[in-house]
Design a protein around this motif. Structure first.
Motif, PDB file in Angstrom:
ATOM      1  N   LEU A  66       0.799  -1.225   0.000  1.00 56.67           N
ATOM      2  CA  LEU A  66       0.000   0.000   0.000  1.00 56.67           C
ATOM      3  C   LEU A  66       0.832   1.275   0.000  1.00 56.67           C
ATOM      4  CD1 LEU A  66      -2.755   1.380   0.114  1.00 56.67           C
ATOM      5  CD2 LEU A  66      -2.704   1.123   2.603  1.00 56.67           C
ATOM      6  N   PRO A  67       1.825   1.448   0.886  1.00 56.00           N
ATOM      7  CA  PRO A  67       2.579   2.709   0.856  1.00 56.00           C
ATOM      8  C   PRO A  67       3.313   2.945  -0.459  1.00 56.00           C
ATOM      9  CG  PRO A  67       3.591   1.132   2.374  1.00 56.00           C
ATOM     10  CD  PRO A  67       2.252   0.594   2.015  1.00 56.00           C
ATOM     11  N   VAL A  68       3.860   1.898  -1.073  1.00 54.27           N
ATOM     12  CA  VAL A  68       4.565   2.063  -2.351  1.00 54.27           C
ATOM     13  C   VAL A  68       3.579   2.411  -3.457  1.00 54.27           C
ATOM     14  CG1 VAL A  68       5.924   0.866  -4.115  1.00 54.27           C
ATOM     15  CG2 VAL A  68       6.485   0.565  -1.698  1.00 54.27           C
ATOM     16  N   VAL A  69       2.437   1.731  -3.480  1.00 51.60           N
ATOM     17  CA  VAL A  69       1.409   2.019  -4.494  1.00 51.60           C
ATOM     18  C   VAL A  69       0.894   3.448  -4.324  1.00 51.60           C
ATOM     19  CG1 VAL A  69      -0.911   1.436  -5.303  1.00 51.60           C
ATOM     20  CG2 VAL A  69       0.739  -0.392  -4.805  1.00 51.60           C
ATOM     21  N   MET A  70       0.658   3.876  -3.080  1.00 50.81           N
ATOM     22  CA  MET A  70       0.177   5.242  -2.837  1.00 50.81           C
ATOM     23  C   MET A  70       1.234   6.263  -3.255  1.00 50.81           C
ATOM     24  SD  MET A  70      -2.820   4.630  -1.852  1.00 50.81           S
ATOM     25  CE  MET A  70      -3.358   6.286  -1.496  1.00 50.81           C
ATOM     26  N   PHE A  71       2.501   5.936  -3.069  1.00 48.70           N
ATOM     27  CA  PHE A  71       3.589   6.816  -3.516  1.00 48.70           C
ATOM     28  C   PHE A  71       3.552   6.990  -5.033  1.00 48.70           C
ATOM     29  CE2 PHE A  71       7.862   6.400  -5.470  1.00 48.70           C
ATOM     30  CZ  PHE A  71       8.343   7.680  -5.232  1.00 48.70           C
ATOM     31  N   LEU A  72       3.384   5.886  -5.754  1.00 46.55           N
ATOM     32  CA  LEU A  72       3.332   5.949  -7.213  1.00 46.55           C
ATOM     33  C   LEU A  72       2.102   6.729  -7.684  1.00 46.55           C
ATOM     34  CD1 LEU A  72       4.388   2.269  -8.043  1.00 46.55           C
ATOM     35  CD2 LEU A  72       5.814   4.317  -8.182  1.00 46.55           C
ATOM     36  N   LEU A  73       0.978   6.524  -7.009  1.00 48.59           N
ATOM     37  CA  LEU A  73      -0.247   7.256  -7.359  1.00 48.59           C
ATOM     38  C   LEU A  73      -0.103   8.743  -7.052  1.00 48.59           C
ATOM     39  CD1 LEU A  73      -3.008   4.776  -6.115  1.00 48.59           C
ATOM     40  CD2 LEU A  73      -2.312   5.225  -8.481  1.00 48.59           C
ATOM     41  N   LEU A  74       0.559   9.060  -5.949  1.00 51.98           N
ATOM     42  CA  LEU A  74       0.769  10.468  -5.600  1.00 51.98           C
ATOM     43  C   LEU A  74       1.599  11.181  -6.659  1.00 51.98           C
ATOM     44  CD1 LEU A  74       0.653  12.812  -3.509  1.00 51.98           C
ATOM     45  CD2 LEU A  74       2.762  11.878  -2.525  1.00 51.98           C
ATOM     46  N   LEU A  75       2.623  10.505  -7.170  1.00 52.11           N
ATOM     47  CA  LEU A  75       3.502  11.124  -8.167  1.00 52.11           C
ATOM     48  C   LEU A  75       2.843  11.262  -9.537  1.00 52.11           C
ATOM     49  CD1 LEU A  75       7.083   9.616  -7.684  1.00 52.11           C
ATOM     50  CD2 LEU A  75       6.145  11.746  -6.794  1.00 52.11           C
TER      51      LEU A  75
ATOM     52  N   LEU B 213      -6.212  13.552  -5.791  1.00 54.34           N
ATOM     53  CA  LEU B 213      -5.288  13.767  -4.689  1.00 54.34           C
ATOM     54  C   LEU B 213      -5.960  13.571  -3.338  1.00 54.34           C
ATOM     55  CD1 LEU B 213      -3.200  16.808  -5.998  1.00 54.34           C
ATOM     56  CD2 LEU B 213      -2.514  14.414  -5.865  1.00 54.34           C
ATOM     57  N   LEU B 214      -7.230  13.936  -3.234  1.00 53.17           N
ATOM     58  CA  LEU B 214      -7.972  13.696  -1.994  1.00 53.17           C
ATOM     59  C   LEU B 214      -8.081  12.197  -1.715  1.00 53.17           C
ATOM     60  CD1 LEU B 214     -10.843  16.352  -2.176  1.00 53.17           C
ATOM     61  CD2 LEU B 214      -8.929  16.299  -0.567  1.00 53.17           C
ATOM     62  N   LEU B 215      -8.270  11.416  -2.786  1.00 49.71           N
ATOM     63  CA  LEU B 215      -8.339   9.964  -2.644  1.00 49.71           C
ATOM     64  C   LEU B 215      -6.993   9.399  -2.172  1.00 49.71           C
ATOM     65  CD1 LEU B 215     -10.084   7.426  -3.034  1.00 49.71           C
ATOM     66  CD2 LEU B 215      -9.249   7.311  -5.389  1.00 49.71           C
ATOM     67  N   VAL B 216      -5.901   9.909  -2.756  1.00 49.54           N
ATOM     68  CA  VAL B 216      -4.565   9.462  -2.353  1.00 49.54           C
ATOM     69  C   VAL B 216      -4.299   9.823  -0.898  1.00 49.54           C
ATOM     70  CG1 VAL B 216      -2.094   9.773  -2.734  1.00 49.54           C
ATOM     71  CG2 VAL B 216      -3.637   9.565  -4.699  1.00 49.54           C
ATOM     72  N   ILE B 217      -4.664  11.056  -0.521  1.00 47.55           N
ATOM     73  CA  ILE B 217      -4.466  11.493   0.864  1.00 47.55           C
ATOM     74  C   ILE B 217      -5.283  10.632   1.826  1.00 47.55           C
ATOM     75  CG2 ILE B 217      -4.860  13.395   2.482  1.00 47.55           C
ATOM     76  CD1 ILE B 217      -4.215  15.294   0.121  1.00 47.55           C
ATOM     77  N   ALA B 218      -6.499  10.276   1.419  1.00 50.06           N
ATOM     78  CA  ALA B 218      -7.333   9.409   2.257  1.00 50.06           C
ATOM     79  C   ALA B 218      -6.666   8.047   2.448  1.00 50.06           C
ATOM     80  CB  ALA B 218      -8.711   9.240   1.618  1.00 50.06           C
ATOM     81  N   GLY B 219      -6.086   7.512   1.375  1.00 50.82           N
ATOM     82  CA  GLY B 219      -5.389   6.230   1.469  1.00 50.82           C
ATOM     83  C   GLY B 219      -4.191   6.306   2.408  1.00 50.82           C
ATOM     84  N   LEU B 220      -3.430   7.405   2.316  1.00 53.73           N
ATOM     85  CA  LEU B 220      -2.282   7.575   3.198  1.00 53.73           C
ATOM     86  C   LEU B 220      -2.719   7.741   4.654  1.00 53.73           C
ATOM     87  CD1 LEU B 220      -0.130  10.002   1.002  1.00 53.73           C
ATOM     88  CD2 LEU B 220       0.348   7.603   1.495  1.00 53.73           C
ATOM     89  N   THR B 221      -3.835   8.420   4.856  1.00 52.53           N
ATOM     90  CA  THR B 221      -4.358   8.598   6.215  1.00 52.53           C
ATOM     91  C   THR B 221      -4.751   7.256   6.825  1.00 52.53           C
ATOM     92  OG1 THR B 221      -5.205  10.794   5.613  1.00 52.53           O
ATOM     93  CG2 THR B 221      -6.104   9.775   7.605  1.00 52.53           C
ATOM     94  N   ILE B 222      -5.391   6.420   6.016  1.00 50.90           N
ATOM     95  CA  ILE B 222      -5.764   5.083   6.495  1.00 50.90           C
ATOM     96  C   ILE B 222      -4.511   4.284   6.850  1.00 50.90           C
ATOM     97  CG2 ILE B 222      -6.784   2.870   5.795  1.00 50.90           C
ATOM     98  CD1 ILE B 222      -8.767   4.507   4.075  1.00 50.90           C
TER      99      ILE B 222
END
Length: 497
Positions: free
Chosen positions: A288-297, A394-403
């Motif tokens: 999850l953290p790596v996937v969220m990193f790629l999505l954030l970029l 970006l809100l979706l990505v931030i929500a994922g990182l928050t979880i």
């Protein structure tokens, strides 16, 4: 995406990076040496304590390198680094090791990313800050990445130097320093030494293709043929110097002594098993953290890709993916060959760093080529719709990182998964301070004139600065106890509750 949005995003991520570093660096105050920190620095410690002379310390360092080279291992530059662990001055300043490691790690990331993107901008700040946060907070083993000088310098430090050299090779503006770095890296651990040579070998092949096989595409970059050939010759020399360091490392007599204590694999079998290891860890680390990193970029890279050219236009994307996987697999080969296993978690740290950097590069190349394809087909996007979707995305990505943060903060059993959360918790409950006070008492007793001493068992085990497998046991025949005895010139160390 406006420049104002990019600037704000870059500042926000820089603030988050800074905040994440504070507990990491504060807890380093309470870190103390372990195991091989003592074993490799006895000579330098004695030299400093008896003379306080830098020249004497360097002389002791040289003796340690020569002795280890002939009796235990060939990584001459790493042995030199080991012997200079900050604790030789005082165990209370051992935390300087973390500051050095973090600073070099950030410098390596920054120089490599700015070279890769060929600019210093808000975009490169975003990539640099986000990848630094990810790697430093989710690495496989924090203590072996930033808090244990011997193991951390062997891998994190040499990985950082490798990134610095890669940045210089991309810029193609320096020659002497990359040679020095290459030789030094070759004399370090075999994982980064081998990977560094592989990258440079690929760079030589790619440069040769651009000069002699596809000269028209090369000329499109407005580089004169004679200048390109000079760069090519410099690259060969840098690679040769780096290879010389690696060969000196591999051919050390001490390697044979060490190899006798482990079970090795045949070379071809080690290579084959390395691919299986790489596939297994790819599945584990593509989390999850790596996937969220790629999505954030992704949206930021899409913005950057406008009118940008691929870094390797002659190579199809799927070939780049294959090459990256092969390079990742090769990081497992040295340990599979020498030990028939993937090795300790300090080695996994550097493989994890490499894995994420490769993913970032592949995402960059894929986005640049996809956007170029869209533009060549005349496919345009509505700016208003793009802005709306970007905000939601970006809100979706931030929500994922928050979880992710919540999952690794609230349940007690997960609080050591993220470095800064683990450090913050340890600081708040006072565990790190109590541990340091107890270790200071150890040092007071160990500095006495008694040849046999008794130490109280320390029950505090503060993460991420403590690892039970590195601690002494009270057994005089245990190598951990022997290292501390040798360092403090004791015949025996007893442990009591």
């Amino acid at each position: 995406m406006t420049n104002e949005f990019l600037n704000k995003s870059g500042k926000l991520l820089t603030i988050l990076l800074t905040l994440s570093l504070i507990p990491m660096l504060v807890i380093a105050i309470y870190a103390r040496p372990f195991v091989d920190d003592y074993g490799y620095s006895t000579r330098t410690h004695d030299a400093w304590q008896s003379t306080h002379s830098i020249i004497a310390v360097l002389g002791a360092m040289g003796k340690e390198v020569v002795d280890a080279y002939h009796t235990w291992q060939g990584s001459f530059s790493a042995i030199a680094i080991f012997s200079l662990q900050p604790g030789i001055i005082s165990e209370r300043v051992y935390g300087l090791s973390t500051i050095i490691l973090v600073a070099l790690f950030l410098l390596g990331n920054y120089l490599f990313i700015t070279a890769l993107f060929k600019e210093k901008s808000s975009l490169t700040t975003i990539v640099f800050a986000s990848i630094s946060i990810l790697l430093m907070q989710t690495l496989p083993h924090a203590i072996q990445g930033f808090y244990w000088w011997n193991g951390s310098s062997y891998y994190t430090l040499f990985y950082s130097l490798m990134l610095i050299q890669w940045g210089m090779l991309i810029r193609q503006k320096r020659f002497i320093l990359p040679c020095i770095l290459g030789f030094f890296i070759g004399g370090g651990n075999l994982v980064t030494g081998l990977l560094n040579l592989e990258i440079m070998a690929l760079a030589i092949i790619y440069s040769a293709l651009k000069i002699w096989v596809t000269p028209k595409k090369h000329n499109a970059e407005d580089i004169p043929a004679d200048a390109a050939i000079k760069r090519f010759i410099k690259l060969i020399i840098i690679t040769a110097v780096s290879a010389a360091g690696f060969i000196i490392n591999v051919l050390a007599p001490g390697n044979q002594v060490r190899a006798a204590e482990s079970v090795s694999r045949p070379a071809l079998e080690a290579i084959g098993v390395s691919f299986l290891d790489a596939f297994a860890y790819l599945n584990e680390w593509l989390n999850l953290p790596v996937v969220m990193f790629l999505l954030l970029l992704l949206p930021f890279l899409w913005h950057y890709a406008k009118d940008k050219k691929s870094l390797t236009p002659e190579i199809p994307v799927f070939i780049l993916f294959i090459i990256a996987f092969c390079l990742f697999a090769s990081t497992f080969t040295p340990t599979e060959y020498s030990m028939s296993e993937v090795g300790p978690r300090r080695i996994q740290n550097v493989r994890y760093y490499t894995f994420v950097v490769f993913l970032m590069f592949l995402e960059l190349e894929s986005v640049i080529r996809t956007r170029a394809l869209f533009e060549s087909k005349g496919i345009a996007t509505n700016p208003n719709l793009t802005k709306t979707y970007l905000t939601r995305y970006l809100l979706l990505v931030i929500a994922g990182l928050t979880i992710f943060l919540g999952v690794n903060t609230i349940p007690k059993e997960n609080r050591d998964n993220i470095t800064s959360i683990s450090a913050t918790r340890t600081l708040l409950i006072g565990e790190a301070k109590r541990y340091a006070v107890a270790r200071n008492e150890w040092t007071r007793i160990l500095l006495s004139d008694d040849k046999e001493v008794t130490l109280n068992v320390i029950n505090e085990q503060p993460k991420p600065i403590y690892y039970s497998e590195f601690d002494i046991t009270g057994d005089p025949d245990d190598y951990r106890d022997e290292s501390m005895c040798k360092y403090y010139h004791k015949t025996r160390i007893n442990l009591v509750e």
